[in-house]
Scaffold this active site. Sequence first.
Site, PDB file in Angstrom:
ATOM      1  N   CYS A  61      -7.310  -0.374   1.032  1.00  0.00           N
ATOM      2  CA  CYS A  61      -8.620  -0.736   0.524  1.00  0.00           C
ATOM      3  C   CYS A  61      -8.579  -1.005  -0.968  1.00  0.00           C
ATOM      4  O   CYS A  61      -7.648  -0.610  -1.677  1.00  0.00           O
ATOM      5  CB  CYS A  61      -9.625   0.389   0.745  1.00  0.00           C
ATOM      6  SG  CYS A  61      -9.804   0.900   2.448  1.00  0.00           S
ATOM      7  N   ASN A 107     -11.115   4.405  -1.174  1.00  0.00           N
ATOM      8  CA  ASN A 107      -9.804   3.826  -0.935  1.00  0.00           C
ATOM      9  C   ASN A 107      -8.853   4.983  -0.698  1.00  0.00           C
ATOM     10  O   ASN A 107      -8.765   5.880  -1.522  1.00  0.00           O
ATOM     11  CB  ASN A 107      -9.368   3.030  -2.178  1.00  0.00           C
ATOM     12  CG  ASN A 107      -7.899   2.668  -2.125  1.00  0.00           C
ATOM     13  OD1 ASN A 107      -7.326   2.525  -1.052  1.00  0.00           O
ATOM     14  ND2 ASN A 107      -7.291   2.521  -3.290  1.00  0.00           N
ATOM     15  N   GLY A 108      -8.159   4.935   0.432  1.00  0.00           N
ATOM     16  CA  GLY A 108      -7.197   5.993   0.703  1.00  0.00           C
ATOM     17  C   GLY A 108      -7.391   6.555   2.089  1.00  0.00           C
ATOM     18  O   GLY A 108      -8.061   5.957   2.932  1.00  0.00           O
ATOM     19  N   GLY A 163      -7.126  -5.608   0.812  1.00  0.00           N
ATOM     20  CA  GLY A 163      -7.852  -5.518   2.078  1.00  0.00           C
ATOM     21  C   GLY A 163      -8.528  -6.836   2.376  1.00  0.00           C
ATOM     22  O   GLY A 163      -9.400  -7.255   1.628  1.00  0.00           O
ATOM     23  N   TYR A 213       5.098  -2.876  -4.170  1.00  0.00           N
ATOM     24  CA  TYR A 213       4.550  -3.940  -3.342  1.00  0.00           C
ATOM     25  C   TYR A 213       3.037  -4.102  -3.422  1.00  0.00           C
ATOM     26  O   TYR A 213       2.536  -5.226  -3.450  1.00  0.00           O
ATOM     27  CB  TYR A 213       4.920  -3.704  -1.876  1.00  0.00           C
ATOM     28  CG  TYR A 213       4.140  -4.559  -0.938  1.00  0.00           C
ATOM     29  CD1 TYR A 213       4.471  -5.905  -0.765  1.00  0.00           C
ATOM     30  CD2 TYR A 213       3.032  -4.058  -0.250  1.00  0.00           C
ATOM     31  CE1 TYR A 213       3.728  -6.714   0.080  1.00  0.00           C
ATOM     32  CE2 TYR A 213       2.284  -4.866   0.581  1.00  0.00           C
ATOM     33  CZ  TYR A 213       2.640  -6.193   0.748  1.00  0.00           C
ATOM     34  OH  TYR A 213       1.902  -6.988   1.565  1.00  0.00           O
TER      35      TYR A 213
END
Lengths: 486, 486, 486, 486
Positions: free
Chosen positions: A27, A128-129, A53, A269
């Site tokens: 996210c 997020n997570g 996302g 990445y």
Amino acid sequence: MRDRAKERRQIMIPDTLETSNRPYEECGVVGIWGAPDAAALAALGLHALQHRGQEAAGIVSHDSERFCQHKGLGLVGDVFSDARVMATLKGKSAIGHNRYATTGGTLLRNVQPLYADFEFGGLAVAHNGNLTNAATLRQALVKRGCLFQSTTDTEVFVHLIAISLYATVLERLVDAAKQVKGAYSVLALAPEFLVGLRDPLGVRPLILGRTADGGWMLASETCALDIVGAEFVRNVEPGEMVIIDNDGVRSMRPFAQTSPRFCVFEYIYFARPDSILENHSVYEARKQIGVELARESGVEADVIVPVPDSGVPSAMGFAAESGIPFEMGIIRNHYVGRTFIEPTDQIRNLGVRMKHSANTPVLQGKRVVLVDDSIVRGTTSRKIVDMVRAAGATEVHMRISSPPTKHPCFYGIDTPEESQLLAATHSIEEMAEAIGVDSLAFISFDGLYRALGHDDRTGAEGRYCDACFTGDYPIELVDKEGRLVA
Amino acid sequence: MRDRAKERRQIMIPDTLETSNRPYEECGVVGIWGAPDAAALAALGLHALQHRGQEAAGIVSHDSERFCQHKGLGLVGDVFSDARVMATLKGKSAIGHNRYATTGGTLLRNVQPLYADFEFGGLAVAHNGNLTNAATLRQALVKRGCLFQSTTDTEVFVHLIAISLYATVLERLVDAAKQVKGAYSVLALAPEFLVGLRDPLGVRPLILGRTADGGWMLASETCALDIVGAEFVRNVEPGEMVIIDNDGVRSMRPFAQTSPRFCVFEYIYFARPDSILENHSVYEARKQIGVELARESGVEADVIVPVPDSGVPSAMGFAAESGIPFEMGIIRNHYVGRTFIEPTDQIRNLGVRMKHSANTPVLQGKRVVLVDDSIVRGTTSRKIVDMVRAAGATEVHMRISSPPTKHPCFYGIDTPEESQLLAATHSIEEMAEAIGVDSLAFISFDGLYRALGHDDRTGAEGRYCDACFTGDYPIELVDKEGRLVA
Amino acid sequence: MRDRAKERRQIMIPDTLETSNRPYEECGVVGIWGAPDAAALAALGLHALQHRGQEAAGIVSHDSERFCQHKGLGLVGDVFSDARVMATLKGKSAIGHNRYATTGGTLLRNVQPLYADFEFGGLAVAHNGNLTNAATLRQALVKRGCLFQSTTDTEVFVHLIAISLYATVLERLVDAAKQVKGAYSVLALAPEFLVGLRDPLGVRPLILGRTADGGWMLASETCALDIVGAEFVRNVEPGEMVIIDNDGVRSMRPFAQTSPRFCVFEYIYFARPDSILENHSVYEARKQIGVELARESGVEADVIVPVPDSGVPSAMGFAAESGIPFEMGIIRNHYVGRTFIEPTDQIRNLGVRMKHSANTPVLQGKRVVLVDDSIVRGTTSRKIVDMVRAAGATEVHMRISSPPTKHPCFYGIDTPEESQLLAATHSIEEMAEAIGVDSLAFISFDGLYRALGHDDRTGAEGRYCDACFTGDYPIELVDKEGRLVA
Amino acid sequence: MRDRAKERRQIMIPDTLETSNRPYEECGVVGIWGAPDAAALAALGLHALQHRGQEAAGIVSHDSERFCQHKGLGLVGDVFSDARVMATLKGKSAIGHNRYATTGGTLLRNVQPLYADFEFGGLAVAHNGNLTNAATLRQALVKRGCLFQSTTDTEVFVHLIAISLYATVLERLVDAAKQVKGAYSVLALAPEFLVGLRDPLGVRPLILGRTADGGWMLASETCALDIVGAEFVRNVEPGEMVIIDNDGVRSMRPFAQTSPRFCVFEYIYFARPDSILENHSVYEARKQIGVELARESGVEADVIVPVPDSGVPSAMGFAAESGIPFEMGIIRNHYVGRTFIEPTDQIRNLGVRMKHSANTPVLQGKRVVLVDDSIVRGTTSRKIVDMVRAAGATEVHMRISSPPTKHPCFYGIDTPEESQLLAATHSIEEMAEAIGVDSLAFISFDGLYRALGHDDRTGAEGRYCDACFTGDYPIELVDKEGRLVA
């Protein structure tokens, strides 16, 4: 990694209403306070974070009288393309969310931010997570009579706020935060303030910035500040809760102090190369990994070719260090949409190359070093190697800018389960054979840490979460262990 | 009545997330147990009940392993037009819901049935009617930490089930039912059974039938049985809870016995003419009201003209009793869709007639008696009268097959608030002037009750809810009174 | 160049039915003969050619009994995303078309291929390029009673075939080809054969390939062969008409022999880098232009930064030749969709950067050489230079891998009219000031030709069309001159 | 009749590009001249004519500078529901078209009005009816090099205008009109005038009216005038061409005078009951047919029940004449949308009644006379009779307000081919058995003509086209005969 998962075709999903297994989400989040057109700023920020996302996006804004929301499946540019939609998102504060989920369950009711009416008023929450005790908490909450509408971790957080016995929103937020375990950056928007909270280890990033017109901005990465010309102020610290209101920014520390463990895979990445995370340039980090990789695993060759886009900076570093020319030997088609014709067997046998194509003239008759960021299942690597050989490469060597990915991530990066990870079941020699290369090498742990400015991993081990390579999970996997027992 | 409310234009509704004032809904419900293609039967039943709610429709089915749902805004035929959608609604049990809401808040998240995961498993709930203590209960539930996702009364019911301390679903349903007040017919679908529950006074209808292949069917009206060739078994009794499972139908009586008060307006306007409710034919009831009306308020005239469609049976009764010819002097355009071009001022001045048009040859030079079911705001009546005069009628008399509508309904029929009701603020003479007729008469209370087979209202007053005419509300208006106090 | 034109926002276009000014189109074409799933191969080929036209796509296939078509506005992946649509495009032959039009007139009726029923049967036609006498021919055809349904050049071609007095389709195709002037590659699909025709000067490319299962393929660029694993056979020659049927490939030469003039701008910007056109690698050509540019206009600097994506190979060549490090100092957001929120003035003032962002760490405190492919209006260049300076660059030098663009293209590349071209009205010094750089240089004509393997432009001038730089238009501009006179 | 054809399910139609067999269309047309918001008036007029064609709608307007158009598949209210669409249809003149086609080929390119650029300027054309030599003309036009984009008769007309050697549009219109044969009402809109042309026999209707603000209006029926408050002026005469411009209305007579033959089926079924066609009220005509039918074929019974909606006036006349009570024994569900779930075999066996349902209380134990407008295939009649019997009717008699339909219509009414017409292959006794009634009678020819004000058919035979009953086709069937020969 995302690319491989995306290869699955889009299907018509029945809305089956079961509590599916919790998806592991990737996210991006954005929050705005005190800026005109807050929702537009949030949308632009989400657009800059689109790589975090691509399946859904949502924004909740507040216009001093009421909350407004819009959510949809698809890219930010599609979900927010209608000017009439943007016009309904009024106000000077907003939070937004991009979502990528790995299971089939990309349902609209899972799209964040989640909004709820509490006793004390409305609150919108996005995160997020991943929580590592979400399923356990959820089970207890359902037992207590809480009704869940989504399958997201965020709703667990929201219910914890709702049932908290504390009086103020902030106290309830802290109360909820103390009960959850996991890697997360949470944004919460109330009429009176915007809150940003980072997990105790700071696994996922969160950045504080200032908009050109004096408002405040929170975002997953600095690139979201850049797109709207906002200025970087500082990182939200691991375990810190910032409260932004019309008086400015305050800070709370709900958790006991611990050593931070920022996700090393954001550098390798996941983050955008032009972002600066925890004061390191992502681009420079990747390039430096390429330099270390060349030092560790140099090979005689004619060209260094990145697997675009994420392999480019490492390949540049590798080329610079090795003195071998850098060439764009693989071209990426950026028009790959989210859906496309499903190849028939006939078509499949032709070896269709939807996303990458060989730039034959720079490969033909050459000894090629391919530089990529990671090997997950190995299937994409195999296809690329085959394509490069078909273009006439005489040798193909693969160099990977991360250590072997042997363990799944439970902290917010989409990875397949362990049995699907090539490195979990194959030696490096076996991997080389599986993907069809003449040689294969990964960056060493020490090389990786050196590239990030440390002497070696030993001294810096507390510095990063590298569980996907080491299996050293710094946050308790409550649900997972519970499941094994049960 | 619905027609007038529908005249408002459709606008783009921002999803504003506040708890809006509770909409007063009109609805239709269907439940199926033990029949192949249960969802298709439910969709057909909803189609037959389309007149009870045209803004949204939804179905939840259960296929012995899981629940599946589909909901959408629009007519049943649109929401369920895609064969692929129907194919995802598997199973031999299903419940469905049609909805018409009077406020702007027709949001997808309000579309029923609502589904929830409870500690004991999944349950889908749909209901027709209105709770009169929904806001009060909701406030208490929110205080307790319950999170609401919709603004529907149904969700109050669902939360009460969730937090009930009883062990079984049935006990929890009863527990919830005992806490709510209002007029409602609730359907609940669990994997093991289908429940139908009618409020203690039986204000809203609920019918039990048997499908051709031996399954069971619950529906708001008998016309939903007819469309699928199901057989009428009996009415669910006021205050009765029927539990249908693979062993058949059981009955529970959660409430203390009281005199039933079926909604008289179902006969006058709301139900379909071919339905049989509480063992009375709706069509025959309407015709008989026309007969009584002619007896009470006969007038010398040349033609009896119904305002179609709902005025047709009363006008036929009126014509038969008075001996004056019945003519279709007003033609209704049935193609009026839900949306259409919004007339400019220019257009508006032309006196556009989207829905009704005059059949001039039967009106010209005639003394016309118009028969309609009710006068609400009076604006539509005025337009129709003007149109009939413009077609050359020499006299226009209006006869109404209900008593004057002076009070809003809080039990599931859409009515404007009292200040908007013409009869609440005007004498009958003033109403006649306002709508431009030569004479105006309403059926008397006694005439209405006689038409329904009683001697007069006095003896039968406990038989029907006629609060919209009398202000005699048989169910406590908890929220309303609370609001007045606060 | 395309990028700038794309910046205009998408608006709701009324279908105004006038013959608008002929749009100057950029396009890609694909033809398939004798291969199973021909339409799927065509769709994949169009996907590889997406850079040649992103506004609309269409395919006509033939399944030995009848023609089938599907067309739509949008990217190939969107237009052909529905498996049911692909299933309707049956047969072993197909032609497809991608379209980008510069005027507002992207109407569905303009989307190619065009299909027509002729006396002799059906024929589908698609073309890449522009006719320079289309308006003149169209006027004559309308006078004769021909009815036009689109505003495309292709329909002129189709009418010429329809009214030709020759007996066979092939003769009529040749008859039509002899009447049109312009730069084009035309594909025509009849039940019995597939035809590919390139204009006498060969301005636009056309490639012949062989599919893995023995079918034939025609395409604008070799990258369309690569995506389906087809093998390059040869270029269709300038002025050549290839006829492909079940007996193989035949060749006709309808025109008098002339010196070919392939579009040099395909090398500079338009074609995909991995394509090989007229036996030159586009990537290598671009890199070599960078080398020549460094030789001609070297400058003392710290980093060479491409404007991605098209500037990358030239920047690599420039860096290699100059010895200055190559860095990805500008990051491109590939998620830019076709539509997005229109920034308010508020937002606009923030200097929003939807597509490019600065990679600050490699720019800060550096003397930067930006390498781009061309300067058209100069507005995008200005924005990028400002962004690079804002990131802390101490000097910004711009190097352009084409000569100054002083003249519009009438042969199939989208360029604004002359008055809008910065180079048409400004000296190089003035341009440098306008875009805010410390120095500005363009590749020389001789340098450009050297990069393509010639000694200088003089000897090779007959080799390329470079009218956008030189104003030397090798094909008569019939319509334009007619218009000037009138 | 339309209803039965509509029962076929909607399928996904491949755009197969063949010239399909010409569909026999039912249509409605509207033209506006000199009125503000002309397109809105046209849309409202089309809405009033919705019964003449429900599959597609289109409007072309002219705003003194240019033509604008919008077309779509679906109901008028859907196609023109977007205010932004209406806003693009500027100007004070417009023509509109509703379409119903019987073949699968409802493609957008077939939706009228058709627009074309001619040598002399633009022209939009719409027509109601069918040409009987369209295929023959089309073949000749294609041979000449004309390209057809649609499969409509209208395009034949348009090509004839395009290739006419006459100088002015009006002369060309007349030239085209003289070449076509058939039953039609054509509207043509040029910048300077609006033309309305009725075929020599006046088979299809066309009405001239005056809008409230002084503009002119042409329409298929008077009900289109009524909806916008326009005043009826007169019928356009058979064979008359009216030319409306800013100087008013002129009249031309392009054809030799012949006896008119207005379609008798417009009275029986097709037109709206409140329309007045050829100076007869459609409603009164239908009622009078009912009267004649009762006189001719009276039967002892308890109730007269119409098959709604078209059977209502005839049933009323029948009831009045016979003295038997009129009852709404069958209720029609007006919510039947254009698409709906396709019943599985399971569902089909239940005898689903999507459109009509029995009003049991007025049928049970009764001898019922059903009055309907026609019997085509007989399948719907059979279903209705079965339903009425299932509701408990002791006898069912069917009375039809038209003579037996033995021949297909080639003039603009949708009828199946002869082999599908029950009356073409069955005696009346056999038909009675096939549909399951105790008795069956049709109105006699003389009775029908008497109802329309004539002594009998003999004297009035030249007055109407009744070919569907008599096989006496007053307009040559050129294509049909050609086909039989070939």
